[in-house]
Design an enzyme around this catalytic site. Sequence first.
Site, short mmCIF file in Angstrom:
data_model
loop_
_atom_site.label_atom_id
_atom_site.label_comp_id
_atom_site.label_asym_id
_atom_site.label_seq_id
_atom_site.Cartn_x
_atom_site.Cartn_y
_atom_site.Cartn_z
N ALA A 56 0.87 -1.18 0.00
CA ALA A 56 0.00 0.00 0.00
C ALA A 56 0.90 1.23 0.00
O ALA A 56 2.06 1.16 0.45
CB ALA A 56 -0.88 -0.01 1.24
N GLU B 249 -0.35 -9.35 -0.70
CA GLU B 249 -1.77 -9.63 -0.47
C GLU B 249 -2.55 -9.64 -1.78
O GLU B 249 -3.44 -10.47 -1.98
CB GLU B 249 -2.34 -8.60 0.52
CG GLU B 249 -1.75 -8.77 1.91
CD GLU B 249 -2.07 -7.62 2.85
OE1 GLU B 249 -1.87 -6.44 2.45
OE2 GLU B 249 -2.50 -7.87 3.98
N GLU C 92 4.68 -5.00 7.22
CA GLU C 92 3.91 -3.95 7.91
C GLU C 92 4.39 -3.75 9.35
O GLU C 92 4.36 -2.64 9.87
CB GLU C 92 2.41 -4.30 7.91
CG GLU C 92 1.75 -4.20 6.54
CD GLU C 92 1.83 -5.46 5.70
OE1 GLU C 92 2.62 -6.36 6.04
OE2 GLU C 92 1.09 -5.56 4.69
#
Length: 258
Positions: free
Chosen positions: A65, A112, A132
């Site tokens: 992300a 993911e 993360e």
Amino acid sequence: MAYENIIAEKKGAVGLVTLNRPQALNALCAALIAELEEALDAFEADDEIGAIVITGSEKAFAAGADIKEMKDKSYMDVYQQDFITKGWGRLATCRKPTIAAVSGFALGGGCELAMMADMIIAADSAKFGQPEITIGTIPGSGGTQRLTRFTGKSMAMYMCLTGEFIDAETALRSGLVAKVLPAAELLDEALRIAAKVAGFSRPTTMMCKEAVNRAYETTLAEGILFERRVFHSTFSTEDQKEGMSAFAEKRKPEWKNR
Ligand code: CAA
């Protein structure tokens, strides 16, 4: 169609999406995800397309992300926007078969996203990770759930708790990827597999992936029952009659996709 962060093109019966934000290693910003959703919607609606491949660059499938875009969001921002939901799961809901062709980094949301495809094939340069934890958060788009189902608990815990990357061979051994190839051969092989799948009876490939995916959602007994009923239902298709007749008559089947 012209996009800014992806390239969507047709290769015969295969829809190819190339993530194309090289300056950020294909970090998944909101604009990219919106374009990806639109492209997948279009391929799903296109009768000429029988399978979809998603890939990135040689250096990165996607590095996660977009950290710069999300770093200042508050809890209320992410909760009220349901951040990382709309568009993010679109690949996982495709009814047509999907392949992620991964070269270089597939990290965080990139790993993911790859796991949302029906299968992952990887270049020998691929690196998978859920880093993360190193930036003060946890996987947010299925990493703790899909990775655990695909690799088992120990590998998922190792990846999520240390943030360390695994290489393509380890990913292959762990069941995360189906096949590892030299980087130069990755896309051709992904397109070959996708074209092969697209060349079978379309409704049958959709039913087949639906049955496999059921394995992740239900008990064994319920999953077997679901499979049996779908297997039975293929006998209502013209393509089952054609496929089995063609075998008996020693000729190639001509699928009608009905
Ligand atoms: N978000 C935003 N920008 C990113 C990015 C990301 N996830 N990953 C890389 N970039 C940007 C870098 O900031 C850099 O931009 P500038 O040139 O403007 O500085 C550019 O891409 C190139 O990256 P690097 O210079 O860092 O390249 P490198 O080869 O030295 O390192 C890397 C590569 C190891 C992948 C490193 O970029 C990295 O660690 N990236 C972040 C990986 C990460 O933590 N991903 C998880 C994100 S959180 C998430 O995904 C949540 C979720 O579950 C959905």
